[in-house]
Design an enzyme around this catalytic site. Structure first.
Site, short mmCIF file in Angstrom:
data_model
loop_
_atom_site.label_atom_id
_atom_site.label_comp_id
_atom_site.label_asym_id
_atom_site.label_seq_id
_atom_site.Cartn_x
_atom_site.Cartn_y
_atom_site.Cartn_z
N HIS A 1 -26.90 -35.70 -15.12
CA HIS A 1 -26.46 -36.38 -16.35
C HIS A 1 -27.40 -37.53 -16.70
O HIS A 1 -27.92 -37.62 -17.82
CB HIS A 1 -25.02 -36.89 -16.16
CG HIS A 1 -24.50 -37.68 -17.33
ND1 HIS A 1 -23.71 -37.12 -18.31
CD2 HIS A 1 -24.66 -38.98 -17.69
CE1 HIS A 1 -23.41 -38.04 -19.21
NE2 HIS A 1 -23.98 -39.19 -18.86
N GLU A 2 -27.63 -38.41 -15.74
CA GLU A 2 -28.49 -39.58 -16.01
C GLU A 2 -29.91 -39.14 -16.36
O GLU A 2 -30.59 -39.75 -17.18
CB GLU A 2 -28.49 -40.55 -14.83
CG GLU A 2 -27.13 -41.18 -14.49
CD GLU A 2 -26.40 -41.81 -15.67
OE1 GLU A 2 -27.06 -42.27 -16.62
OE2 GLU A 2 -25.14 -41.82 -15.65
N HIS B 1 -30.24 -38.49 -19.96
CA HIS B 1 -30.53 -39.72 -20.70
C HIS B 1 -32.01 -40.07 -20.55
O HIS B 1 -32.68 -40.45 -21.51
CB HIS B 1 -29.71 -40.89 -20.13
CG HIS B 1 -28.26 -40.90 -20.52
ND1 HIS B 1 -27.86 -40.99 -21.83
CD2 HIS B 1 -27.12 -40.86 -19.78
CE1 HIS B 1 -26.51 -41.01 -21.87
NE2 HIS B 1 -26.04 -40.93 -20.65
N GLU C 1 -25.71 -39.90 -25.55
CA GLU C 1 -24.74 -39.16 -24.74
C GLU C 1 -24.84 -37.66 -25.02
O GLU C 1 -24.59 -36.85 -24.14
CB GLU C 1 -23.33 -39.69 -25.03
CG GLU C 1 -22.32 -39.43 -23.95
CD GLU C 1 -22.66 -40.03 -22.58
OE1 GLU C 1 -23.40 -41.04 -22.52
OE2 GLU C 1 -22.18 -39.48 -21.58
CO CO Z 1 -23.96 -40.97 -20.09
#
Ligand code: CO
Length: 496
Positions: free
Chosen positions: A262-263, A266, A292
């Site tokens: 997830h990170e 980003h 996001e």
């Molecule tokens: Co996030």
């Protein structure tokens, strides 16, 4: 030098100072000894003040007037000017005394929250939150007067300028209708299978090795980024020096692995922002919601797909030296896509998550608009948890209205970004899959090139050239449409 060029120079310097502040912030969370806290806080505050003073310098007003009259600016320069102007406007609207009070009150409330949440102590926390809400409303009043919108909408703009609460009411209203029954159906279907739990211990250095391997495959650039440890995972740093973090628990590798992916989603967005516009407002990420969308596209749409899990399971088995039915792709996929009604937002799966957001959105909107008071929050929370999940949170403040850091920090209007991001992710991935149907089978082979190239062209390299609505339109041919998310969930959780 033209007024525009002069503005570029000033904002470039502010961005350089912001760079230092970002790395200092990362260092504070990841490396700093506890004793360094007070003097670091002073140093960071001093740096913020320098940056603030640069942006509220009265000469900027004149420069904007002159720059707006300039002919021959390129589209990128025009957008950069617009973004600079927005930042300047926001900084000059709020008087320094209110900014100072906001910082002080929010920091005190956040500290109180850290202590009182563990003790489930709403009674003593409430006066703190009341102070925070009061000062945030003061800020929102100034903003809403200027922009001619509701108090809550003026805060929403800080996280996603393209959507107001009227539009959110519509989008979220549709989701609220769809999700509760859908969730029950999914849970009933999932109950037909037993899931085997992978049991550890899983050595932390092996978990890190696995995470690094998989984000390398996904295209995270280690020449311009790194992975470290922190208590709460985040993505910080700057575009050419991205700092992502995670935390590991020995008996479960699965959470931290998806957290890293997830990170890294980003991080890839940051790294892919337009190189020519580094250090300029137009070269920054579009909004929290778009940010996001990039992490959720990677985590949910790609990494929680059968294809990726099939690819990852080979590496999981290899790294931990494990082999058994619990590591079979079908089992790992079922394990990772379990849907459950739960109390805690951050632990929620992608199907129930939007209802957690809608609950918070409804409460914070009424709170900021003055329809309800802080004292009403617990009862409303209970009521909505009952309605959406049939769960009881009465008296359980810790896992109820005191669970999130956002409100204690004064971040009202932030929550909708999570669900807007999930909706965008579904729409973007559906589009790219239609244009390149081979992507899922490529992902199964560990090949991310086609996907990353599309995202880079359509989202990352666009920075703040357009607003979010135009960005999504250009990439997918239409404005944000909730049907993509509904179809995605239906195909993944009921049909397959
Ligand atoms: Co996030």
């Amino acid at each position: 030098m033209t007024a525009y060029k002069e503005l570029e120079k000033i904002f470039g310097t502010i961005s350089d100072l912001g760079h230092v502040s970002a790395i200092c912030g990362w260092d504070e969370t990841v490396n700093m000894s506890n004793g360094g806290g007070p003097s670091r806080a002073n140093a960071m505050a001093a740096l913020s003040l320098v940056m603030h003073n640069m942006i509220v310098d009265p000469k900027l007003g004149d420069l904007f007037k002159k720059a707006k009259k300039l002919k021959g600016l390129t589209n990128w320069q025009k957008s950069n000017l617009r973004e600079m102007h927005d930042q300047w406007q926001d900084a000059t609207l709020i008087p320094g005394s209110i900014v100072e009070e906001l910082t002080k009150v929010n920091s005190t409330t956040e500290h109180a929250w850290r202590e009182l949440r563990i003790k489930n102590d709403w009674k003593n926390f409430r006066p703190h939150l009341e102070k925070t809400v009061a000062i945030v409303i003061k800020e929102a009043t100034i903003l809403s007067d200027h922009y001619g919108c509701s108090l809550y909408d003026s805060l929403l703009m800080g996280y996603e300028p393209s959507f107001n609460s009227k539009e959110l009411d519509q989008l979220f209203g549709k989701l609220k209708k769809f999700l509760p029954k859908f969730i029950d159906k999914v849970i009933a279907k999932q109950n037909e299978h037993t899931i085997l739990l992978p049991t550890g211990p899983f050595a932390v250095n092996k978990q890190k090795e696995l995470g690094l391997k998989l984000i390398d495959v996904a295209g995270f650039d280690f020449n311009r980024g790194r992975l470290d440890l922190s208590h709460h995972p985040f993505c910080g740093g700057v575009s050419d020096d991205v700092r992502i973090t995670t935390r590991y628990v020995e008996d479960d590798f699965t959470q931290s692995l998806m957290g890293i992916l997830h990170e890294a989603g980003h991080g890839k967005y940051e790294q892919g922002l337009p190189r020519k516009w580094r250090g300029q407002p137009v070269g920054q990420a579009r909004s929290m919601a778009v940010h996001e969308s990039q992490s959720l596209l990677q985590e949910m749409q790609i990494c929680l797909s059968k294809e990726f899990i099939t690819f990852a399971s080979k590496h999981i088995k290899e790294v931990f030296g494990m082999d058994g039915p619990e590591y079979a792709p079908e089992n790992l996929y079922r394990y990772y896509t379990q849907v459950e009604k739960s109390l805690i937002r951050v632990d929620a799966d992608e199907v129930t998550y939007p209802l957690h957001i809608i609950l918070r959105y409804e409460i914070e909107k009424d709170l900021i608009n003055g329809e309800i008071k802080v004292k009403d929050i617990p009862a409303l929370w209970d009521e909505k948890m009952k309605e959406y999940f049939n769960l009881n949170t009465k008296g359980n403040y810790k896992d109820g209205c005191m669970q999130d850091v956002h409100w204690p920090c004064g971040s009202f209007g932030y929550f909708p970004s999570y669900t807007l991001g999930a909706l965008m992710a579904a729409q973007l991935y559906s589009t790219v899959k239609t244009e390149h149907p081979a992507i899922p089978s490529e992902i199964e082979k560990g090949k991310w090139k086609t996907l990353n190239k599309w995202l880079e062209q359509n989202i990352w390299s666009q920075g703040c050239l357009h607003d979010t609505d135009k960005l999504i339109n250009n990439a997918t041919g239409e404005s944000l449409n909730i049907d993509y998310f509904k179809n995605y969930l239906t195909n993944k959780y009921l049909k397959a």
